[in-house]
Design a protein around this motif. Structure first.
Motif, PDB file in Angstrom:
ATOM      1  N   ALA A  58       7.589  -9.608   1.755  1.00 50.52           N
ATOM      2  CA  ALA A  58       6.213  -9.414   2.233  1.00 50.52           C
ATOM      3  C   ALA A  58       5.240 -10.236   1.403  1.00 50.52           C
ATOM      4  O   ALA A  58       4.329 -10.891   1.952  1.00 50.52           O
ATOM      5  N   LYS A  59       5.410 -10.227   0.092  1.00 52.78           N
ATOM      6  CA  LYS A  59       4.532 -11.014  -0.776  1.00 52.78           C
ATOM      7  C   LYS A  59       4.737 -12.500  -0.523  1.00 52.78           C
ATOM      8  O   LYS A  59       3.777 -13.275  -0.495  1.00 52.78           O
ATOM      9  N   GLN A  60       5.993 -12.916  -0.313  1.00 52.65           N
ATOM     10  CA  GLN A  60       6.306 -14.310  -0.026  1.00 52.65           C
ATOM     11  C   GLN A  60       5.614 -14.775   1.252  1.00 52.65           C
ATOM     12  O   GLN A  60       5.161 -15.926   1.331  1.00 52.65           O
ATOM     13  N   LYS A  61       5.501 -13.879   2.227  1.00 58.14           N
ATOM     14  CA  LYS A  61       4.903 -14.225   3.516  1.00 58.14           C
ATOM     15  C   LYS A  61       3.404 -13.924   3.579  1.00 58.14           C
ATOM     16  O   LYS A  61       2.759 -14.154   4.611  1.00 58.14           O
ATOM     17  N   GLY A  62       2.833 -13.396   2.494  1.00 57.17           N
ATOM     18  CA  GLY A  62       1.399 -13.169   2.442  1.00 57.17           C
ATOM     19  C   GLY A  62       0.925 -11.850   2.995  1.00 57.17           C
ATOM     20  O   GLY A  62      -0.264 -11.680   3.276  1.00 57.17           O
ATOM     21  N   TYR A  63       1.819 -10.868   3.161  1.00 61.42           N
ATOM     22  CA  TYR A  63       1.428  -9.542   3.642  1.00 61.42           C
ATOM     23  C   TYR A  63       1.151  -8.616   2.457  1.00 61.42           C
ATOM     24  O   TYR A  63       1.704  -8.788   1.361  1.00 61.42           O
ATOM     25  N   ASN A  64       0.325  -7.626   2.713  1.00 61.75           N
ATOM     26  CA  ASN A  64      -0.033  -6.655   1.676  1.00 61.75           C
ATOM     27  C   ASN A  64       1.135  -5.699   1.441  1.00 61.75           C
ATOM     28  O   ASN A  64       1.483  -4.926   2.343  1.00 61.75           O
ATOM     29  N   VAL A 113       0.793  -1.992   2.475  1.00 59.72           N
ATOM     30  CA  VAL A 113       0.956  -1.656   3.894  1.00 59.72           C
ATOM     31  C   VAL A 113       2.428  -1.405   4.203  1.00 59.72           C
ATOM     32  O   VAL A 113       2.789  -0.421   4.857  1.00 59.72           O
ATOM     33  N   ILE A 114       3.290  -2.268   3.699  1.00 66.13           N
ATOM     34  CA  ILE A 114       4.722  -2.144   3.956  1.00 66.13           C
ATOM     35  C   ILE A 114       5.273  -0.878   3.302  1.00 66.13           C
ATOM     36  O   ILE A 114       6.075  -0.153   3.902  1.00 66.13           O
ATOM     37  N   GLU A 115       4.857  -0.589   2.089  1.00 67.20           N
ATOM     38  CA  GLU A 115       5.331   0.612   1.394  1.00 67.20           C
ATOM     39  C   GLU A 115       4.885   1.877   2.106  1.00 67.20           C
ATOM     40  O   GLU A 115       5.629   2.862   2.173  1.00 67.20           O
ATOM     41  N   ALA A 116       3.667   1.875   2.645  1.00 68.31           N
ATOM     42  CA  ALA A 116       3.192   3.049   3.382  1.00 68.31           C
ATOM     43  C   ALA A 116       3.993   3.259   4.666  1.00 68.31           C
ATOM     44  O   ALA A 116       4.123   4.391   5.147  1.00 68.31           O
ATOM     45  N   MET A 117       4.525   2.185   5.233  1.00 67.33           N
ATOM     46  CA  MET A 117       5.394   2.311   6.404  1.00 67.33           C
ATOM     47  C   MET A 117       6.756   2.880   6.033  1.00 67.33           C
ATOM     48  O   MET A 117       7.382   3.581   6.837  1.00 67.33           O
ATOM     49  N   MET A 118       7.219   2.581   4.811  1.00 68.24           N
ATOM     50  CA  MET A 118       8.587   2.923   4.416  1.00 68.24           C
ATOM     51  C   MET A 118       8.719   4.243   3.667  1.00 68.24           C
ATOM     52  O   MET A 118       9.676   4.978   3.866  1.00 68.24           O
ATOM     53  N   ARG A 155      -2.970   8.908   1.813  1.00 69.28           N
ATOM     54  CA  ARG A 155      -3.178   7.491   1.522  1.00 69.28           C
ATOM     55  C   ARG A 155      -4.113   6.888   2.562  1.00 69.28           C
ATOM     56  O   ARG A 155      -4.089   7.277   3.736  1.00 69.28           O
ATOM     57  N   VAL A 156      -4.910   5.929   2.117  1.00 72.44           N
ATOM     58  CA  VAL A 156      -5.809   5.215   3.026  1.00 72.44           C
ATOM     59  C   VAL A 156      -5.451   3.741   2.973  1.00 72.44           C
ATOM     60  O   VAL A 156      -5.556   3.096   1.925  1.00 72.44           O
ATOM     61  N   ILE A 157      -4.975   3.220   4.095  1.00 73.21           N
ATOM     62  CA  ILE A 157      -4.600   1.817   4.207  1.00 73.21           C
ATOM     63  C   ILE A 157      -5.623   1.145   5.104  1.00 73.21           C
ATOM     64  O   ILE A 157      -5.657   1.393   6.318  1.00 73.21           O
ATOM     65  N   GLY A 158      -6.465   0.295   4.507  1.00 78.34           N
ATOM     66  CA  GLY A 158      -7.607  -0.234   5.250  1.00 78.34           C
ATOM     67  C   GLY A 158      -8.529   0.922   5.551  1.00 78.34           C
ATOM     68  O   GLY A 158      -9.032   1.577   4.638  1.00 78.34           O
ATOM     69  N   ASP A 159      -8.742   1.193   6.823  1.00 82.07           N
ATOM     70  CA  ASP A 159      -9.493   2.393   7.188  1.00 82.07           C
ATOM     71  C   ASP A 159      -8.607   3.373   7.957  1.00 82.07           C
ATOM     72  O   ASP A 159      -9.112   4.233   8.679  1.00 82.07           O
ATOM     73  N   VAL A 160      -7.272   3.215   7.783  1.00 83.25           N
ATOM     74  CA  VAL A 160      -6.315   4.103   8.437  1.00 83.25           C
ATOM     75  C   VAL A 160      -5.847   5.137   7.434  1.00 83.25           C
ATOM     76  O   VAL A 160      -5.381   4.791   6.334  1.00 83.25           O
ATOM     77  N   GLU A 161      -5.973   6.395   7.802  1.00 82.62           N
ATOM     78  CA  GLU A 161      -5.568   7.482   6.904  1.00 82.62           C
ATOM     79  C   GLU A 161      -4.134   7.905   7.213  1.00 82.62           C
ATOM     80  O   GLU A 161      -3.779   8.147   8.367  1.00 82.62           O
ATOM     81  N   VAL A 162      -3.305   7.949   6.176  1.00 79.69           N
ATOM     82  CA  VAL A 162      -1.915   8.393   6.304  1.00 79.69           C
ATOM     83  C   VAL A 162      -1.809   9.759   5.632  1.00 79.69           C
ATOM     84  O   VAL A 162      -1.994   9.882   4.420  1.00 79.69           O
ATOM     85  N   SER A 213     -11.253  -7.649   3.711  1.00 81.20           N
ATOM     86  CA  SER A 213     -11.933  -8.659   2.901  1.00 81.20           C
ATOM     87  C   SER A 213     -11.071  -9.893   2.668  1.00 81.20           C
ATOM     88  O   SER A 213     -11.590 -11.005   2.502  1.00 81.20           O
ATOM     89  N   ASP A 214      -9.739  -9.699   2.667  1.00 82.34           N
ATOM     90  CA  ASP A 214      -8.834 -10.819   2.413  1.00 82.34           C
ATOM     91  C   ASP A 214      -8.060 -11.256   3.657  1.00 82.34           C
ATOM     92  O   ASP A 214      -7.033 -11.913   3.554  1.00 82.34           O
TER      93      ASP A 214
END
Length: 475
Positions: free
Chosen positions: A160-166, A169-174, A181-188, A206-207
């Motif tokens: 994910a880091k190699q491809k430029g993803y946060n 986000v991936i850890e919150a999926m897994m 947790r708040v990912i962006g403005d999405v509450e988990v 922002s990024d």
């Protein structure tokens, strides 16, 4: 033997490929400068053959310098370990890659998506919910889960880091968490996994976008966004040769049935004839098809199969009784057939992940079903041959006669069933086949149940036209 068959079929493919389009790469147009579309559907990530196919396509795309690769995703997930290995190959393919979530990339499907350079999603599509579960969908014990999440987490964070993803986000999926947790403005919520819809995944932060580049309505819009509108799109499909191998592997049970039936027919005919040819051809196709389909069939298992047959032959024709050689041969023969049908990827997943993702019963289910079809089907086939083959004039002429001439070599005809209940004496060892003299006639006979010695008194217990079966007369 398998190598010779392989090159023979490849040669036939080159001969017929342009006109009949049967086998091989003669049907595959070059990927050079083109966009390669790879479809990953509902059941694709649970099929071991799919992973072998995708690996070949990725290698071709890299070698032939394709312009790009688009993964068209609509999958609820699948096998984690093979997917993790495929992720590495996608990330390092050396060709621009894009994921098109159309409309779902759930669980292992999201792993594929984050291995690509950019992600596009159709409106309302979803990506995430990538927690690891066992093969039946049940929860994994905490220690085992911790080990698996540590292993997969390290690899997926790196890609994910190699491809430029946060990575968050991936850890919150897994990974589950006891905290909100708040990912962006999405509450988990606590105890939940992140699953993003298309509008959430494409929301600008922002990024840059949270995960996906944009919402698109079609593949054409993906091509336009990537600047590939003028490029030819080629959908990756299996070659005729691959389809042939998969078809042969899919009919493994029938090939076992035919092989066993041919073996029985060979035992009932003198010399090496049509039965032996059928038997050898069926099992040669069996091993070849399963090998080419990516199953575990290989030279080693084929050799064990031959050794098993040889040991059974030694037991029948050399060593009296049914002992170590016969049992060992039977185990080797059955084991070689069963393991040759094991899906290579599924078995590898079982070895890597134990029973958490794929149990031994899961890996054994299809081979056991094919073996049952082969054994029970061959028993029915043998019954039909015993009943009807003696009535077929062509076959009847090639089968061993019920009686053999004595003295001057002239045949003496014995009507089927006429010998039932008659007694005689074994003039050779019966292991279990041999010769016995019944009412002054020398016969080819089969001992029932146990091997008999030369000189043992015998009684005919079956004379069905296919052969004579005898049993020892007890004092």
């Amino acid at each position: 033997m398998k190598t010779a068959i392989f090159y023979l079929l490849v040669g036939l493919g080159q001969i017929f490929g342009q006109d009949m389009k049967v086998f091989g790469k003669s049907n595959e147009e070059s990927y050079a400068g083109k966009i390669v579309r790879i479809e990953i559907g509902e059941n694709s990530l649970t099929n071991g053959q799919s992973f072998k196919f995708w690996e070949r396509i990725l290698e071709r795309a890299s070698d032939e310098e394709a312009k790009g690769i688009i993964f068209d995703l609509d999958t609820p997930g699948g096998l984690a370990f093979p997917t993790e290995e495929l992720m590495t190959k996608i990330a390092n393919v050396g060709v621009p890659t894009v994921a098109f979530v159309n409309p779902n990339a759930i669980s292992a499907g999201s792993f594929i998506a984050v291995s690509t350079d950019r992600i596009y999603m159709t409106p309302g599509s979803k990506i995430g919910s990538s927690g690891i579960i066992d093969g039946s969908g049940r929860e994994i014990d905490p220690v085992r889960r911790a080990k698996l999440e540590s292993y997969f987490g390290a690899q997926i964070r790196y890609i994910a880091k190699q491809k430029g993803y946060n990575p968050e986000v991936i850890e919150a999926m897994m990974f589950l968490s006891d905290e909100k947790r708040v990912i962006g403005d999405v509450e988990v919520k606590p105890g939940s996994l992140l699953n993003l819809n298309s509008s959430e995944a494409t929301r600008m932060m922002s990024d840059g976008p949270l995960l996906a580049q944009a919402e698109v309505n079609s593949l054409e819009e993906v091509l336009k966004a990537e600047g590939w509108s003028d490029q030819e799109v080629v959908t990756a499909t299996p070659t005729g040769f691959e389809r042939l191998a998969w078809w042969i592997a899919g009919f493994s049970g029938v090939l076992i049935l035919v092989g066993l039936g041919g073996g029985y027919l060979e035992l009932k005919t003198p010399g090496f004839g049509i039965g032996g040819i059928i038997c050898l051809s069926a099992f040669a196709l069996f091993f070849f098809g399963n090998y080419m389909a990516g199953n575990m069939a290989g030279y080693e298992l084929a050799a064990l199969f031959v050794i098993g047959i040889a040991l059974i032959g030694v037991e029948i024709f050399v060593i009296p009784g049914f002992g170590v050689a016969g049992i060992t041969g039977l185990v080797l023969l059955v084991g070689a057939v069963v393991f040759s049908m094991f899906d290579g990827v599924t078995w590898q997943t079982y070895q890597w992940g134990g029973s958490e993702e794929v149990s031994f019963a899961d890996a054994l289910r299809k081979p056991a079903m094919n073996l049952a079809i082969g054994i029970f089907g061959s028993l029915f086939l043998v019954f039909l041959m015993m009943k009807f083959l003696p009535k077929v004039s062509f076959i009847d002429k090639t089968m061993l006669p019920s009686s053999l001439g004595r003295g001057n070599g002239d045949d003496q005809e014995v009507e089927a069933g006429a010998l039932f209940g008659r007694t005689g004496i074994a003039v050779t060892d019966l292991r279990p086949n041999g010769k016995a003299e019944v009412d002054g006639t020398l016969l080819e006979v089969l001992a029932d149940g146990v091997f008999l010695e030369k000189g043992d008194p015998v009684r005919v217990i079956s004379d069905d036209g296919m052969g004579v079966t005898v049993k020892k007369v007890e004092d």
